[in-house]
Design an enzyme around this catalytic site. Structure first.
Site, PDB file in Angstrom:
ATOM      1  N   PHE A 163       6.105  -4.377   1.526  1.00  0.00           N
ATOM      2  CA  PHE A 163       5.370  -5.419   0.794  1.00  0.00           C
ATOM      3  C   PHE A 163       3.871  -5.157   0.768  1.00  0.00           C
ATOM      4  CE2 PHE A 163       2.845  -8.278   3.420  1.00  0.00           C
ATOM      5  CZ  PHE A 163       3.134  -7.814   4.680  1.00  0.00           C
ATOM      6  N   LYS A 164       3.399  -4.242   1.587  1.00  0.00           N
ATOM      7  CA  LYS A 164       1.960  -3.970   1.620  1.00  0.00           C
ATOM      8  C   LYS A 164       1.452  -3.296   0.345  1.00  0.00           C
ATOM      9  CE  LYS A 164       1.420  -3.875   6.615  1.00  0.00           C
ATOM     10  NZ  LYS A 164       2.790  -4.223   7.052  1.00  0.00           N
ATOM     11  N   ASP A 165       2.360  -2.855  -0.517  1.00  0.00           N
ATOM     12  CA  ASP A 165       1.942  -2.193  -1.758  1.00  0.00           C
ATOM     13  C   ASP A 165       1.018  -3.066  -2.609  1.00  0.00           C
ATOM     14  OD1 ASP A 165       3.126   0.350  -1.577  1.00  0.00           O
ATOM     15  OD2 ASP A 165       5.068  -0.407  -2.235  1.00  0.00           O
TER      16      ASP A 165
END
Ligand code: PLP
Length: 432
Positions: free
Chosen positions: A106-108
């Site tokens: 999810f850090k994208d």
């Protein structure tokens, strides 16, 4: 709209300066001076809006006039070019999948948003900006991918040799261009110490514009509020109250969800689910905040003993534990419980969860036992193939490798080995 330091010893700065500085000169985290609720019509009509429209309306006040609207729209279009599906698992329980981006974590979204903001801001800067970041796994890949090819920005990633998974290592060592991976003989803590030394090294800072890309940076933290708005859009028509359970490490993601709530999004309750690194669940029980050294677990992106963003959450609730408790519950789970959850979810619904999502699921179940009738959504923060061995051993099935991952597995690793701070400094000063 400006940002003040939570230590309150330095003046407020613009979004631009907060992004470039990362952390305030008094070492405090930046916090927005105001969170202005969106109009009621935004939430009434949210189902008719695209993800892009939702994100633009929600983030605009935080960026204010430091980025023109047309540029901001282009940035968001670039950042949000993948899906965020809500997948039903059981009656009244669903998962919000945040792993459809390029590095499948999810850090994208935060990393890409920050990269493009910094790219925009660097256009007015006389010299290149260097982003220095230490990673224990997922952050490095997302940052490398997000910043690849951004003009005016150079990225240096430190990671502990032999202590990240093969997939994670390839995601941060195979891209080249403006991305350099430094392979440190040591632990993640050693990497972090070197990064901290660099940020305190006046002689170095005089020679270069250095910033960090971890989740304390407002440009990585705030765009995570989109996830919650997208999920709300997807389930609004059910007409049920929504509970979010967030697998938490540094508590940036969940804090962004609470900002979405301040924007006016209806939420019944938040659950912060952790592994045995239980500083926050302990705080919610005892009122005493006692940071501790981190313990290694199978949900390793959450192995954090002193969550840096929790101070933002406390601030949001006026440092009042009783008020915070009305809106947040926090539970911790062991690796055995996590494996059992992966197995049970798979048995009961056929869904394959990763260890982080499984911790989120456990937290949600614990809460809804006592509060039925709401609609519970747990966040799936990484694709299960990123934790291949644990997941395959648990469900006793092999997983298919998605094309994003296969692509990096075929590329050649390039890293520079270093052992101590003097080597890092040498590299930074001589490779300009
Ligand atoms: C970083 C990360 C988390 C923790 O998110 P925070 O915002 O630090 O609480 C959870 N799951 C995965 C897969 C991560 O990479």
């Amino acid at each position: 709209m400006n940002y003040y330091s939570l230590n309150k010893e330095t003046p407020a700065v613009s979004f631009k300066d907060a992004v470039i500085n990362g952390i305030a000169p008094d070492k405090g985290l930046y916090f927005p001076e105001r969170i202005t609720p969106l109009p009621d019509s935004f939430f009434e009509d949210i189902e008719k809006m695209s993800h892009l429209e939702i994100a633009f309306e929600a983030i605009r006040q935080f960026v204010s006039d430091t980025i023109p609207d047309t540029v901001l729209k282009d940035i968001l279009e670039d950042v949000l070019d993948f899906d965020f599906p809500v997948v039903p698992i059981e009656e009244n329980i669903a998962t919000l999948e945040l792993f459809h981006g390029p590095t499948m974590a999810f850090k994208d979204v935060g990393a890409r948003f920050m990269a493009r903001c910094l790219g925009h801001f660097s256009q007015g800067e006389p010299s290149e900006i260097t982003v220095l970041v230490a990673t224990s796994g997922d952050t490095g890949g997302a940052v490398a991918n997000g910043f690849l090819g951004i003009v005016g920005v150079k990225v240096v990633i430190l990671y502990p040799s032999g202590k990240v998974s093969d997939i994670q290592e390839r995601q941060l060592t195979t891209l080249g261009q403006n991305i350099t991976a430094l392979e440190v003989e040591g632990t993640f803590d050693d990497c972090q110490k070197m990064v901290k030394s660099a940020f305190l090294d006046a002689a170095l800072l005089e020679k270069m514009q250095l910033t960090s890309a971890n989740s304390i940076n407002v440009a990585r933290w705030l765009p995570q509020l989109f996830y919650f708005l997208f999920a709300y859009k997807a389930v609004k028509s059910r007409g049920q109250e929504v509970v979010f359970s967030i697998p938490s490490g540094n508590f940036g993601n969940i804090c962004a969800g609470m900002v979405a709530q301040r924007l006016g999004m209806p939420v019944k309750h938040f659950v912060a689910a952790t592994n045995v690194n239980d500083t926050v669940p302990e705080f919610m029980r005892s009122g005493a905040y006692r940071p501790k050294p981190s313990t290694a677990t199978i949900s390793n992106a959450m192995d954090v003993g002193d969550p840096s963003n929790f101070v933002r959450i406390r601030h949001l609730y006026g440092d009042d534990l009783e008020v915070l408790k009305e809106n947040l519950s926090s539970f911790s789970f062991t690796d055995d419980e996590t494996r059992e959850a992966i197995l049970n979810i798979h048995k009961n619904s056929g869904y394959v969860a990763d260890p982080h999502g499984a911790v989120g699921y456990l937290g949600l179940k614990r809460y809804v036992e006592k509060h039925p009738n709401s609609y519970g959504i747990f966040l799936e923060t990484a694709h299960p193939v990123k934790f291949l061995e644990v997941v395959e051993d648990t469900i006793e099935q092999s997983l298919e490798i998605p094309p994003q991952i296969q692509k990096v597995m075929d590329r050649e690793k390039k890293s520079i080995r270093i052992t101590d701070y003097s080597e890092l400094k040498n590299y930074l000063l001589n490779d300009q």
